[in-house]
Design a protein around this motif. Structure first.
Motif, short mmCIF file in Angstrom:
data_model
loop_
_atom_site.label_atom_id
_atom_site.label_comp_id
_atom_site.label_asym_id
_atom_site.label_seq_id
_atom_site.Cartn_x
_atom_site.Cartn_y
_atom_site.Cartn_z
N ILE A 200 0.87 -1.18 0.00
CA ILE A 200 0.00 0.00 0.00
C ILE A 200 0.91 1.23 0.00
CG2 ILE A 200 -1.80 1.26 1.26
CD1 ILE A 200 -2.43 -1.48 2.66
N ASN A 201 0.73 2.09 -0.98
CA ASN A 201 1.58 3.28 -1.11
C ASN A 201 3.07 2.92 -1.12
OD1 ASN A 201 -0.67 5.01 -1.19
ND2 ASN A 201 -0.75 5.05 1.05
N ARG A 202 3.40 1.90 -1.91
CA ARG A 202 4.77 1.46 -2.14
C ARG A 202 5.47 0.88 -0.92
NH1 ARG A 202 7.01 4.22 -7.15
NH2 ARG A 202 8.82 3.13 -6.40
N LYS A 203 4.67 0.43 0.07
CA LYS A 203 5.22 -0.21 1.27
C LYS A 203 4.33 -1.37 1.68
CE LYS A 203 8.49 2.76 2.86
NZ LYS A 203 9.86 2.32 2.89
N TYR A 204 4.96 -2.39 2.23
CA TYR A 204 4.20 -3.43 2.92
C TYR A 204 3.99 -2.95 4.36
CZ TYR A 204 5.49 -6.72 -0.83
OH TYR A 204 5.66 -7.36 -2.05
N PRO A 205 2.92 -3.33 5.01
CA PRO A 205 2.76 -2.97 6.43
C PRO A 205 3.92 -3.55 7.25
CG PRO A 205 0.70 -3.81 5.52
CD PRO A 205 1.76 -4.05 4.49
N SER A 206 4.46 -2.75 8.17
CA SER A 206 5.65 -3.17 8.89
C SER A 206 5.35 -4.12 10.05
CB SER A 206 6.42 -1.96 9.40
OG SER A 206 5.62 -1.23 10.30
N ASN A 207 4.12 -4.12 10.55
CA ASN A 207 3.76 -5.02 11.64
C ASN A 207 2.73 -6.03 11.14
OD1 ASN A 207 2.88 -6.31 13.93
ND2 ASN A 207 2.60 -4.45 15.15
N PRO A 208 3.15 -7.21 10.74
CA PRO A 208 2.22 -8.19 10.18
C PRO A 208 1.13 -8.62 11.16
CG PRO A 208 4.49 -8.83 9.74
CD PRO A 208 4.54 -7.68 10.70
N SER A 209 1.40 -8.55 12.45
CA SER A 209 0.45 -9.09 13.44
C SER A 209 -0.89 -8.36 13.45
CB SER A 209 1.07 -9.05 14.85
OG SER A 209 1.24 -7.73 15.28
N VAL A 210 -0.94 -7.14 12.94
CA VAL A 210 -2.20 -6.39 12.95
C VAL A 210 -2.86 -6.36 11.56
CG1 VAL A 210 -1.53 -4.96 14.92
CG2 VAL A 210 -0.99 -4.17 12.60
N GLN A 211 -2.34 -7.16 10.64
CA GLN A 211 -2.89 -7.21 9.28
C GLN A 211 -3.89 -8.36 9.14
OE1 GLN A 211 -2.27 -4.66 7.13
NE2 GLN A 211 -1.25 -3.91 8.98
N GLU A 212 -4.59 -8.34 8.01
CA GLU A 212 -5.60 -9.36 7.71
C GLU A 212 -5.03 -10.76 7.89
OE1 GLU A 212 -7.84 -10.92 3.64
OE2 GLU A 212 -6.89 -8.95 3.64
N LYS A 213 -5.81 -11.63 8.53
CA LYS A 213 -5.37 -13.01 8.72
C LYS A 213 -5.56 -13.79 7.43
CE LYS A 213 -6.16 -13.18 13.67
NZ LYS A 213 -6.91 -13.77 14.78
N TRP A 214 -4.61 -14.66 7.16
CA TRP A 214 -4.70 -15.53 5.98
C TRP A 214 -5.62 -16.69 6.31
CZ3 TRP A 214 -3.60 -15.49 1.00
CH2 TRP A 214 -3.59 -16.69 0.29
N LYS A 215 -6.59 -16.91 5.46
CA LYS A 215 -7.55 -18.00 5.68
C LYS A 215 -7.12 -19.23 4.89
CE LYS A 215 -11.32 -14.75 6.40
NZ LYS A 215 -10.76 -13.49 6.01
N GLY A 216 -7.09 -20.36 5.56
CA GLY A 216 -6.73 -21.61 4.88
C GLY A 216 -5.25 -21.89 4.91
N ASP A 217 -4.86 -22.88 4.13
CA ASP A 217 -3.46 -23.29 4.07
C ASP A 217 -2.69 -22.42 3.08
OD1 ASP A 217 -3.92 -25.42 5.82
OD2 ASP A 217 -4.54 -26.74 4.17
N ILE A 218 -1.39 -22.42 3.23
CA ILE A 218 -0.53 -21.72 2.27
C ILE A 218 -0.54 -22.53 0.98
CG2 ILE A 218 1.84 -21.02 1.76
CD1 ILE A 218 2.18 -20.84 4.87
N PRO A 219 -0.80 -21.87 -0.16
CA PRO A 219 -0.80 -22.62 -1.44
C PRO A 219 0.54 -23.33 -1.66
CG PRO A 219 -1.65 -20.39 -1.74
CD PRO A 219 -1.10 -20.45 -0.35
N LYS A 220 0.47 -24.56 -2.14
CA LYS A 220 1.69 -25.36 -2.34
C LYS A 220 2.66 -24.72 -3.33
CE LYS A 220 -0.36 -29.80 -1.18
NZ LYS A 220 -0.79 -31.12 -1.65
N GLU A 221 2.11 -23.96 -4.29
CA GLU A 221 2.98 -23.36 -5.31
C GLU A 221 3.62 -22.05 -4.84
OE1 GLU A 221 -1.19 -21.75 -6.06
OE2 GLU A 221 -0.32 -23.68 -5.53
N SER A 222 3.31 -21.59 -3.62
CA SER A 222 3.87 -20.33 -3.13
C SER A 222 5.37 -20.47 -2.87
CB SER A 222 3.19 -19.90 -1.82
OG SER A 222 1.88 -19.50 -2.06
N PRO A 223 6.19 -19.63 -3.50
CA PRO A 223 7.64 -19.67 -3.22
C PRO A 223 7.90 -19.34 -1.75
CG PRO A 223 7.20 -18.45 -5.23
CD PRO A 223 5.87 -18.69 -4.58
#
Length: 200
Positions: free
Chosen positions: A162-185
């Motif tokens: 967002i605005n050329r930056k990733y949020p610096s504190n991941p703990s307050v960001q949207e939770k990922w639902k489900g498993d990590i896709p197998k093809e994710s590097p």
């Protein structure tokens, strides 16, 4: 008796021939080795088969860390002053960005560790806190940069630029639902990949 003598003579000739060949092959090997050494010393050897080393990336990261952590350096021990890194092209511009992480008490606490993502030239894209490694690269993008899936506090979070930056504190960001896709590097897997550590 004659046949035994001929067999003996034949064996002696074979041994004699083998003994003569060995010094020749040693001489060839010695000549090649000396030639390679002289060409390497002169800077004319073909090293295209040598495995690539990205010393430039390590030096770029090291210089940037010395600037970013200038105020912290006096408080840090020698054991605190090392980093891990892994390169990955997040925006498909054919230039790798550098994921930089730490795994010592100065940079890590109960919530996770600190880290950075740097541009290819060493400039900072992001700093992170309370992050667990590794990072997972999602198959979606925001602002031309791949989204990231990051673990923080035993929970996966979804990071979009967002605005050329990733949020610096991941703990307050949207939770990922489900498993990590197998093809994710997987990037900056400090523990499983046993990445090399570098001092700064």
């Amino acid at each position: 008796m004659k046949s035994k003598f001929l067999i003996f003579l034949g064996i002696m000739v074979m041994i004699s021939c083998q003994n003569k060949e060995k010094p020749t092959s040693k001489n060839i090997i010695k000549t090649i080795a000396e030639d390679t050494l002289s060409k390497t010393a002169a800077g004319t050897a073909d090293l295209s088969e040598a495995p690539p080393r990205d010393d430039k990336a390590v030096e770029t990261i090291r210089k940037q860390l010395l600037v970013l952590l200038k105020k912290d350096l006096p408080a840090m021990t020698k054991d605190d002053r090392y980093f891990y890194y892994e390169a990955y092209d997040l925006n498909n511009d054919k230039k790798n960005e550098y994921f930089v992480g730490f795994s010592n008490p100065y940079f890590c606490g109960s919530g996770g560790c600190s880290g950075y993502i740097l541009n290819n030239d060493g400039s900072v894209i992001n700093s992170f806190t309370v992050t667990d490694f590794p990072f997972f690269v999602a198959n979606t993008s925001s602002e031309k940069f791949k989204d990231l899936i990051v673990k923080s506090g035993n929970t996966l979070h979804y990071l979009k630029m967002i605005n050329r930056k990733y949020p610096s504190n991941p703990s307050v960001q949207e939770k990922w639902k489900g498993d990590i896709p197998k093809e994710s590097p997987v990037v900056l897997d400090i523990y499983s990949k046993k990445l090399e550590k570098y001092s700064f």
